[in-house]
Design an enzyme around this catalytic site. Structure first.
Site, mmCIF file in Angstrom:
data_model
loop_
_atom_site.group_PDB
_atom_site.id
_atom_site.type_symbol
_atom_site.label_atom_id
_atom_site.label_comp_id
_atom_site.label_asym_id
_atom_site.label_seq_id
_atom_site.Cartn_x
_atom_site.Cartn_y
_atom_site.Cartn_z
ATOM 1 N N GLU A 277 12.486 4.265 12.595
ATOM 2 C CA GLU A 277 13.535 3.838 12.961
ATOM 3 C C GLU A 277 13.787 2.425 13.430
ATOM 4 O O GLU A 277 14.807 1.497 13.087
ATOM 5 C CB GLU A 277 14.032 4.777 14.268
ATOM 6 C CG GLU A 277 14.018 6.085 13.830
ATOM 7 C CD GLU A 277 15.075 6.613 12.707
ATOM 8 O OE1 GLU A 277 16.089 6.041 12.791
ATOM 9 O OE2 GLU A 277 14.769 7.680 12.071
ATOM 10 N N TRP A 280 14.401 0.903 9.970
ATOM 11 C CA TRP A 280 15.850 1.133 9.854
ATOM 12 C C TRP A 280 16.833 -0.025 10.267
ATOM 13 O O TRP A 280 17.769 -0.793 9.637
ATOM 14 C CB TRP A 280 16.489 2.268 10.186
ATOM 15 C CG TRP A 280 16.319 3.340 9.168
ATOM 16 C CD1 TRP A 280 15.651 4.482 9.305
ATOM 17 C CD2 TRP A 280 17.192 3.551 8.186
ATOM 18 N NE1 TRP A 280 16.127 5.129 7.946
ATOM 19 C CE2 TRP A 280 16.793 4.798 7.353
ATOM 20 C CE3 TRP A 280 18.267 2.867 7.414
ATOM 21 C CZ2 TRP A 280 17.605 5.403 6.030
ATOM 22 C CZ3 TRP A 280 18.883 3.264 6.282
ATOM 23 C CH2 TRP A 280 18.526 4.625 5.794
ATOM 24 N N TRP A 309 43.039 6.214 1.806
ATOM 25 C CA TRP A 309 42.854 6.995 3.319
ATOM 26 C C TRP A 309 44.325 7.564 3.769
ATOM 27 O O TRP A 309 45.088 7.027 3.385
ATOM 28 C CB TRP A 309 42.396 5.659 4.123
ATOM 29 C CG TRP A 309 41.203 4.991 3.849
ATOM 30 C CD1 TRP A 309 40.834 3.736 3.294
ATOM 31 C CD2 TRP A 309 39.695 5.812 3.540
ATOM 32 N NE1 TRP A 309 39.500 3.603 3.020
ATOM 33 C CE2 TRP A 309 38.626 4.732 3.299
ATOM 34 C CE3 TRP A 309 39.030 6.924 4.064
ATOM 35 C CZ2 TRP A 309 37.455 5.010 2.936
ATOM 36 C CZ3 TRP A 309 37.972 7.231 3.841
ATOM 37 C CH2 TRP A 309 36.962 6.225 3.398
ATOM 38 N N ASN A 344 21.948 9.841 17.916
ATOM 39 C CA ASN A 344 22.201 9.269 16.659
ATOM 40 C C ASN A 344 22.523 10.504 15.705
ATOM 41 O O ASN A 344 23.532 10.383 14.596
ATOM 42 C CB ASN A 344 20.833 8.919 16.119
ATOM 43 C CG ASN A 344 21.034 8.546 14.400
ATOM 44 O OD1 ASN A 344 21.502 7.602 14.099
ATOM 45 N ND2 ASN A 344 19.984 9.153 13.618
ATOM 46 N N TRP A 362 36.835 4.359 7.388
ATOM 47 C CA TRP A 362 35.543 4.464 7.993
ATOM 48 C C TRP A 362 35.765 2.901 9.084
ATOM 49 O O TRP A 362 35.218 2.936 10.202
ATOM 50 C CB TRP A 362 34.402 4.312 7.343
ATOM 51 C CG TRP A 362 34.303 3.193 6.355
ATOM 52 C CD1 TRP A 362 34.829 3.222 4.939
ATOM 53 C CD2 TRP A 362 33.686 1.785 6.356
ATOM 54 N NE1 TRP A 362 34.680 1.959 4.483
ATOM 55 C CE2 TRP A 362 34.042 1.202 5.473
ATOM 56 C CE3 TRP A 362 32.991 1.099 7.473
ATOM 57 C CZ2 TRP A 362 33.538 -0.144 5.087
ATOM 58 C CZ3 TRP A 362 32.693 -0.202 7.238
ATOM 59 C CH2 TRP A 362 33.165 -0.851 5.898
ATOM 60 N N TRP A 385 28.187 3.430 9.713
ATOM 61 C CA TRP A 385 29.258 3.940 9.143
ATOM 62 C C TRP A 385 29.457 3.907 7.633
ATOM 63 O O TRP A 385 29.867 4.707 6.889
ATOM 64 C CB TRP A 385 30.392 3.157 9.700
ATOM 65 C CG TRP A 385 30.817 3.684 11.117
ATOM 66 C CD1 TRP A 385 30.489 2.926 12.207
ATOM 67 C CD2 TRP A 385 31.716 4.645 11.340
ATOM 68 N NE1 TRP A 385 30.944 3.968 13.238
ATOM 69 C CE2 TRP A 385 31.693 4.769 12.746
ATOM 70 C CE3 TRP A 385 32.352 5.348 10.482
ATOM 71 C CZ2 TRP A 385 32.307 5.969 13.223
ATOM 72 C CZ3 TRP A 385 33.163 6.484 11.007
ATOM 73 C CH2 TRP A 385 33.386 6.663 12.546
HETATM 74 P P1 FAD Z 1 15.532 5.969 18.904
HETATM 75 O O1 FAD Z 1 15.619 6.991 18.013
HETATM 76 O O2 FAD Z 1 14.545 5.861 19.938
HETATM 77 O O3 FAD Z 1 15.290 4.537 17.953
HETATM 78 C C1 FAD Z 1 14.861 3.448 18.308
HETATM 79 C C2 FAD Z 1 15.438 2.136 18.051
HETATM 80 O O4 FAD Z 1 15.595 2.017 16.431
HETATM 81 C C3 FAD Z 1 16.937 2.145 18.297
HETATM 82 O O5 FAD Z 1 17.146 1.634 19.660
HETATM 83 C C4 FAD Z 1 17.642 1.242 17.484
HETATM 84 O O6 FAD Z 1 17.486 -0.066 17.954
HETATM 85 C C5 FAD Z 1 16.800 1.329 16.327
HETATM 86 N N1 FAD Z 1 17.458 2.507 15.327
HETATM 87 C C6 FAD Z 1 17.272 3.956 15.482
HETATM 88 N N2 FAD Z 1 18.192 4.304 14.496
HETATM 89 C C7 FAD Z 1 18.579 3.186 13.875
HETATM 90 C C8 FAD Z 1 19.563 3.490 12.624
HETATM 91 N N3 FAD Z 1 19.714 4.651 12.121
HETATM 92 N N4 FAD Z 1 19.903 2.321 12.187
HETATM 93 C C9 FAD Z 1 19.592 1.112 13.027
HETATM 94 N N5 FAD Z 1 18.791 1.154 14.058
HETATM 95 C C10 FAD Z 1 18.410 2.238 14.583
HETATM 96 N N6 FAD Z 1 22.424 1.538 16.493
HETATM 97 C C11 FAD Z 1 22.550 0.536 17.614
HETATM 98 O O7 FAD Z 1 21.619 0.052 18.142
HETATM 99 N N7 FAD Z 1 23.900 -0.070 17.689
HETATM 100 C C12 FAD Z 1 24.928 0.427 16.997
HETATM 101 O O8 FAD Z 1 26.233 0.123 17.212
HETATM 102 C C13 FAD Z 1 24.968 1.731 16.102
HETATM 103 N N8 FAD Z 1 25.977 2.304 15.588
HETATM 104 C C14 FAD Z 1 25.723 3.534 14.761
HETATM 105 C C15 FAD Z 1 26.764 4.177 14.348
HETATM 106 C C16 FAD Z 1 26.559 5.258 13.539
HETATM 107 C C17 FAD Z 1 27.950 6.034 12.644
HETATM 108 C C18 FAD Z 1 25.265 5.774 13.232
HETATM 109 C C19 FAD Z 1 25.021 6.770 12.081
HETATM 110 C C20 FAD Z 1 24.235 5.116 13.574
HETATM 111 C C21 FAD Z 1 24.545 3.873 14.666
HETATM 112 N N9 FAD Z 1 23.410 3.400 15.410
HETATM 113 C C22 FAD Z 1 23.613 2.252 16.268
HETATM 114 C C23 FAD Z 1 21.940 3.744 14.866
HETATM 115 C C24 FAD Z 1 21.349 4.841 16.033
HETATM 116 O O9 FAD Z 1 22.458 6.043 16.099
HETATM 117 C C25 FAD Z 1 21.146 4.358 17.495
HETATM 118 O O10 FAD Z 1 20.199 3.124 17.273
HETATM 119 C C26 FAD Z 1 20.331 5.400 18.105
HETATM 120 O O11 FAD Z 1 20.995 6.549 18.544
HETATM 121 C C27 FAD Z 1 20.133 4.846 19.680
HETATM 122 O O12 FAD Z 1 19.350 5.781 20.544
HETATM 123 P P2 FAD Z 1 17.830 5.480 20.739
HETATM 124 O O13 FAD Z 1 17.463 4.070 21.343
HETATM 125 O O14 FAD Z 1 17.604 6.461 21.598
HETATM 126 O O15 FAD Z 1 16.959 5.509 19.394
#
Ligand code: FAD
Length: 474
Positions: A277, A280, A309, A344, A362, A385
């Site tokens: 993650e 990512w 759209w 997420n 979107w 997105w």
């Molecule tokens: P954990 O699961 O603990 O992951 C650890 C860290 O990895 C997160 O804190 C984050 O920094 C990073 N991470 C995890 N998943 C992703 C991912 N898919 N893409 C990029 N980084 C990731 N994340 C944001 O930080 N800011 C946003 O504005 C954001 N918008 C999103 C919009 C959509 C439509 C989607 C599908 C995902 C988005 N995410 C975003 C990614 C992800 O959903 C969040 O980072 C995550 O839910 C944060 O929770 P956590 O810190 O407990 O994540």
């Protein structure tokens, strides 16, 4: 010599590349500066909860820096161009010799830094920027042909190989200055930007709380992460996204702490799923640099410009307010509206619903998320997105459309999460929680909950037609 650290999204003492470099020689005088740019923030749709988190973290950082003999100065101006002018003035007045900062990768931020790198040397200030908010510098992970990866899995493999070969260091906080500065910083005045209160337990401001959360997560929960991370009712993810977005924590701190608890994470052993993650997160940042059009409201795929759209204002409002009649979507949106954070799996479901069930652009959803999320981050939000909308690199194929009812049943089987946010469904039994109106009809009950605003099966067919037409037209 006098060194200035310009703090932006890196509000911490530990593992801060720019701060560390500025403090390399103990005898140099080091100043720090934070410039608030409310007008720019408004343009970027920064959420009031994120403003609150920044504000509170900044206050803690000012104390932490003062203990090191570093004065944190604060200034507010409208936008980035005014910030650059102020920086020039500040450097002149305080006889700054060298400026240090950590890069930001969004387009406007990069333009601002390019201006700084052009203008400051003209007044005799050397400028040094650092790749700090990433595990690996953007542009440094490339395919055999020297290009940026467009698919995540090979990018991730290349990152892991690099990290195994050469682990980026995690820097300590700088030592206290040899001479404590006599410079009195202006007290931090509140930003001229709306702020909204935050859940102190969940999103405790400052780097000490971020580190504590990181440690606890890596010690207690990272091992269960692969099995539990997709269930929003469990608090099984780290909850560190705001810390990483605002920079009270660095991804290298996450990596080092993870390796301490799970030494085989880089070999895709335990801990590898969480590390993925973090990769990512790097991937989307690297993409912003390779494809700056992503910052300018452009879909990555050219054909996606042709998508026709729907303009249904009522549908968009229902989605924003969590009143679509699809319980998992509504619970997700209400969680985000109430707390500034969304799980997420739910971000994927809610985004997919807007695009593939309501056929709404979107970019409207992206903006709405940004304006509410405490962890709003252009790279991750845009990446998420465009993934959900099937318009991005390595996105979900357009014909794979989430069914919001079965997604709900799969990831919130008993409706535990749904019940937390939709009290109006309290009477509905677990077995019917994903189809409350079906239950109400059968049992002649009245529900104070909206009927589904679209029918998924029909919406799916329309969406497929819209996507196929756009692909043919280009
Ligand atoms: P954990 O699961 O603990 O992951 C650890 C860290 O990895 C997160 O804190 C984050 O920094 C990073 N991470 C995890 N998943 C992703 C991912 N898919 N893409 C990029 N980084 C990731 N994340 C944001 O930080 N800011 C946003 O504005 C954001 N918008 C999103 C919009 C959509 C439509 C989607 C599908 C995902 C988005 N995410 C975003 C990614 C992800 O959903 C969040 O980072 C995550 O839910 C944060 O929770 P956590 O810190 O407990 O994540």
């Amino acid at each position: 010599a006098t060194h200035l650290v310009w703090l932006r999204n890196d509000l911490r003492l530990n593992d801060n590349s720019a701060l560390w470099a500025a403090c390399r020689r103990r005898e140099d005088r080091v100043l720090a500066l934070f410039i608030a740019t409310p007008q720019q923030w408004r343009q970027h749709d920064m959420a009031p909860r994120q403003a609150e988190y920044i504000w509170r973290s900044l206050q803690l950082l000012q104390q932490g820096l003062a203990e090191k003999g570093i004065a944190l100065h604060y200034h507010q101006c409208d936008d980035f161009s005014a910030a650059v002018s102020y920086l020039q003035q500040f450097c002149r007045e305080r006889h700054v010799d060298a400026l240090f900062y950590n890069y930001q990768y969004e387009f406007n931020e990069r333009e601002r830094d390019a201006a700084v790198e052009r203008l400051l040397p003209q007044q005799g200030v050397t400028v040094q920027g650092f790749d700090d908010s990433v595990l690996l510098p953007p542009g440094s992970v490339r395919t055999g042909e020297g290009k940026m990866y467009k698919v995540f899995t090979p990018f991730s493999k290349a990152c892991l190989k690099r990290l195994r070969g050469d682990l980026p260091p995690c820097l300590p906080a700088p030592e206290a200055r040899a001479h404590v500065t006599a410079d009195q910083p202006a007290p931090l005045a509140p930003f001229d930007y709306p702020r909204q209160s935050i859940d102190e337990q969940r999103f405790t401001p400052g780097e000490a709380a971020a580190l504590q959360r990181l440690r606890a997560f890596c010690r207690q929960r990272v091992a269960d992460y692969p099995a539990r991370r997709d269930y929003p009712a469990d608090e099984a993810t780290s909850g560190l996204s705001v810390c990483l977005a605002v920079g009270t924590l660095s991804p290298r701190q996450c990596l080092h702490r993870l390796l301490r608890e799970q030494p085989h994470a880089l070999e895709e052993g335990a801990g590898g799923v969480w590390l993925n993650e973090l990769i990512w997160r790097d991937f989307y940042r690297h993409l912003l640099v390779a494809f700056p059009a992503l910052c300018k409201n452009q879909p990555f795929m050219a054909w996606a410009r042709q998508l026709a759209w729907q303009q249904r204002a009522d549908h968009f409002t229902a989605w924003c307010e969590g009143k679509t009649g699809y319980p998992i979507v509504d619970a997700a949106m209400r969680q985000m509206n109430a707390t500034g954070w969304m799980h997420n799996r739910l971000r994927m479901i809610a985004a997919s619903f807007l695009v593939k069930d309501l056929q709404i652009d979107w970019r409207r959803g992206e903006r709405y998320f940004m304006s509410v999320l405490i962890d709003g981050d252009l790279a991750a939000n845009n990446g998420g997105w465009q993934w959900a909308a099937s318009t991005g690199t390595d996105a979900v194929p357009y014909f794979r459309i989430f069914n919001p009812t079965t997604q709900g049943a799969r990831f919130d089987p008993q409706g535990t999460f749904i019940r937390r946010w939709l009290p109006e469904l309290a009477a509905v039994p677990d077995s019917d929680i994903h189809d409350p109106h079906g239950w109400a009809k059968k049992n002649r009950q009245r529900l104070d909950y909206p009927s589904p605003i679209v029918e998924h099966k029909a919406a799916r067919e329309q969406t497929l037609a819209i996507f196929e037409a756009a692909r043919k037209a280009s």
